[in-house]
Write a protein that holds these residues in place. Structure first.
Motif, PDB file in Angstrom:
ATOM      1  N   THR A  22      32.648  78.085  59.247  1.00  0.00           N
ATOM      2  CA  THR A  22      32.086  78.633  58.015  1.00  0.00           C
ATOM      3  C   THR A  22      32.848  78.129  56.798  1.00  0.00           C
ATOM      4  OG1 THR A  22      33.460  80.606  58.156  1.00  0.00           O
ATOM      5  CG2 THR A  22      31.276  80.746  59.141  1.00  0.00           C
ATOM      6  N   VAL A  23      32.144  78.052  55.704  1.00  0.00           N
ATOM      7  CA  VAL A  23      32.744  77.660  54.431  1.00  0.00           C
ATOM      8  C   VAL A  23      32.469  78.780  53.440  1.00  0.00           C
ATOM      9  CG1 VAL A  23      32.800  75.940  52.596  1.00  0.00           C
ATOM     10  CG2 VAL A  23      32.246  75.238  54.936  1.00  0.00           C
ATOM     11  N   CYS A  33      37.604  76.967  44.785  1.00  0.00           N
ATOM     12  CA  CYS A  33      37.948  76.325  46.040  1.00  0.00           C
ATOM     13  C   CYS A  33      37.170  76.979  47.169  1.00  0.00           C
ATOM     14  CB  CYS A  33      39.454  76.340  46.308  1.00  0.00           C
ATOM     15  SG  CYS A  33      40.137  77.958  46.593  1.00  0.00           S
ATOM     16  N   PHE A  34      37.253  76.393  48.303  1.00  0.00           N
ATOM     17  CA  PHE A  34      36.523  76.873  49.462  1.00  0.00           C
ATOM     18  C   PHE A  34      37.493  77.049  50.613  1.00  0.00           C
ATOM     19  CE2 PHE A  34      33.373  74.849  46.887  1.00  0.00           C
ATOM     20  CZ  PHE A  34      32.219  75.590  47.087  1.00  0.00           C
ATOM     21  N   ARG A  50      42.145  75.595  53.285  1.00  0.00           N
ATOM     22  CA  ARG A  50      41.727  75.911  51.927  1.00  0.00           C
ATOM     23  C   ARG A  50      41.577  74.610  51.145  1.00  0.00           C
ATOM     24  NH1 ARG A  50      44.471  80.494  48.307  1.00  0.00           N
ATOM     25  NH2 ARG A  50      43.710  81.659  50.095  1.00  0.00           N
ATOM     26  N   GLN A  51      40.427  74.464  50.537  1.00  0.00           N
ATOM     27  CA  GLN A  51      40.119  73.221  49.855  1.00  0.00           C
ATOM     28  C   GLN A  51      39.845  73.467  48.387  1.00  0.00           C
ATOM     29  OE1 GLN A  51      39.300  69.943  51.137  1.00  0.00           O
ATOM     30  NE2 GLN A  51      40.429  70.606  52.937  1.00  0.00           N
ATOM     31  N   THR A  79      41.239  68.681  57.155  1.00  0.00           N
ATOM     32  CA  THR A  79      42.128  68.214  58.211  1.00  0.00           C
ATOM     33  C   THR A  79      42.449  69.401  59.104  1.00  0.00           C
ATOM     34  OG1 THR A  79      43.072  66.582  56.722  1.00  0.00           O
ATOM     35  CG2 THR A  79      44.343  67.101  58.678  1.00  0.00           C
ATOM     36  N   CYS A  80      42.410  69.190  60.385  1.00  0.00           N
ATOM     37  CA  CYS A  80      42.690  70.274  61.317  1.00  0.00           C
ATOM     38  C   CYS A  80      44.098  70.807  61.102  1.00  0.00           C
ATOM     39  CB  CYS A  80      42.546  69.798  62.763  1.00  0.00           C
ATOM     40  SG  CYS A  80      43.003  71.060  63.966  1.00  0.00           S
ATOM     41  N   GLY A  81      44.190  72.119  60.932  1.00  0.00           N
ATOM     42  CA  GLY A  81      45.497  72.759  60.809  1.00  0.00           C
ATOM     43  C   GLY A  81      45.546  73.959  61.726  1.00  0.00           C
TER      44      GLY A  81
END
Ligand SMILES: [Zn+2]
Ligand SMILES: [Zn+2]
Length: 107
Positions: A22-23, A33-34, A50-51, A79-81
């Motif tokens: 989900t975003v 941010c998303f 968080r983008q 990026t996968c975190g």
């Protein structure tokens, strides 16, 4: 090892469709941010990213809304975190190292 591959973007799209990823918009004081959360398309672990985004308006080739105006699109490079140690991940990353792209088009 290639971790930036279109297939992860493709898989992320499927996960978004299935609501497994989900975003959510998240307004900071400074910039919109998303928060992306859900299953990583590669390792299946739970990730939260968080983008801070830049809305791109009127990109070349962007689809147009019904009123003829260019639609606003938001591109998120995630990026996968997942926080799980992956043996094959590049050093310094907190996940499996995969990067994928989510494109959102404003309704
Ligand atoms: Zn991952
Ligand atoms: Zn993982």
């Amino acid at each position: 090892m290639v971790t930036t591959d279109y297939r992860w973007t493709d898989r992320a799209y499927d996960l978004l469709e299935a609501q497994e990823l989900t975003v959510k918009p998240h307004n900071e004081d400074t910039a919109p941010c998303f928060v992306v959360s859900g299953r990583c398309p590669r390792c299946d672990h739970h990730l939260v990213d968080r983008q801070v985004t830049v809305a791109l308006t009127g990109m070349a080739g962007a689809s147009r809304g019904s009123n003829g105006d260019p639609q606003e699109a938001v591109v998120l490079d995630v990026t996968c975190g997942c926080g799980t140690a992956h043996q094959d991940a590049p050093t310094g990353v907190t996940g499996c190292g995969v990067s994928f792209r989510i494109e959102l088009t404003a309704e």
